[in-house]
Design a protein around this motif. Structure first.
Motif, PDB file in Angstrom:
ATOM      1  N   TYR A  45      62.036  55.557  61.886  1.00 64.78           N
ATOM      2  CA  TYR A  45      62.921  55.749  60.735  1.00 64.78           C
ATOM      3  C   TYR A  45      63.467  57.178  60.645  1.00 64.78           C
ATOM      4  N   GLU A  53      67.910  54.667  60.025  1.00 61.79           N
ATOM      5  CA  GLU A  53      67.520  54.379  58.645  1.00 61.79           C
ATOM      6  C   GLU A  53      67.130  52.923  58.419  1.00 61.79           C
ATOM      7  N   SER A  54      67.789  52.007  59.139  1.00 62.98           N
ATOM      8  CA  SER A  54      67.552  50.593  58.888  1.00 62.98           C
ATOM      9  C   SER A  54      67.980  49.755  60.092  1.00 62.98           C
ATOM     10  N   GLU A  93      71.725  49.584  60.309  1.00 59.58           N
ATOM     11  CA  GLU A  93      72.355  50.741  60.960  1.00 59.58           C
ATOM     12  C   GLU A  93      72.324  50.591  62.478  1.00 59.58           C
TER      13      GLU A  93
END
Length: 208
Positions: A60, A64-65, A68
């Protein structure tokens, strides 16, 4: 002002950035393979962590995710697409037919190189949040407009014949993705044979 870490001989911000980008690219490529194999929804961040060898908590730091990651997979496709229309040798061609042939061949080479990523774009782009999906679709539309501009130039010079350049540009863009979308029944063609056939099919449909 230099940080204590830099003074003590640690990595500079430039070096850190280089390492950061290298790691992020590694994550994106590994994740793209997992998405292509298992599907986006079925792939977890934990599996991406395992595939990259990066601890989940550290993962992370770079991404971020999962959304993404998917967005950046699509970015990876659009960069070479954009580079075709930034290629001065191609854009300087006066003959619209030769210019379009050059674009077709370059884009077909990219479709072989980014086969899994292009397939993901068609299959999984709906998984993106609306804001990111809008950006991806805008980039795709920009690519189609570049093709349309070549078609319109060909119409003006009476080199091409067609009723609707915008529609034709969209069809050409789709045909340039033929290999990623239909590779399972195109295995009997060599790469060069398929590129030649796609080029001939497109040009045969629009040449005056």
């Amino acid at each position: 002002m230099r940080t204590k870490k830099e003074i003590d001989g640690g990595p500079t911000s430039a070096e850190k950035s280089s390492v950061f980008q290298k790691r992020r690219t590694q994550i994106i490529k590994k994740a793209a393979k997992l998405f292509a194999k298992k599907g986006y929804a079925q792939t977890s961040m934990r599996e991406i962590s395992k595939a990259t060898g990066i601890d989940l908590s550290n993962l992370y730091y770079f991404i971020e995710s999962k959304e993404e990651i998917l967005f950046r997979v699509f970015e990876m496709i659009h960069r070479p697409e954009s580079s075709v229309f930034e290629n001065k040798a191609i854009m300087a061609l006066e003959d619209p037919a030769e210019q379009l042939r050059a674009v077709i061949r370059e884009m077909m080479h990219f479709s072989f190189r980014y086969k899994d990523e292009v397939l993901l774009l068609y299959r999984e782009s709906k998984q993106l949040p609306k804001k990111l999906l809008k950006e991806i679709l805008a980039r795709e539309s920009g690519f189609i407009r570049q093709i349309e501009a070549i078609l319109r130039k060909g119409l003006e010079k009476k080199a091409f014949a067609m009723e609707d350049p915008a529609f034709t540009a969209g069809m050409i863009a789709y045909e340039l993705s033929l290999f990623p979308l239909r590779s399972w029944n195109l295995k009997h063609f060599s790469k060069e044979e398929l590129i030649q056939r796609v080029e001939s099919h497109i040009m045969g449909a629009i040449l005056a």
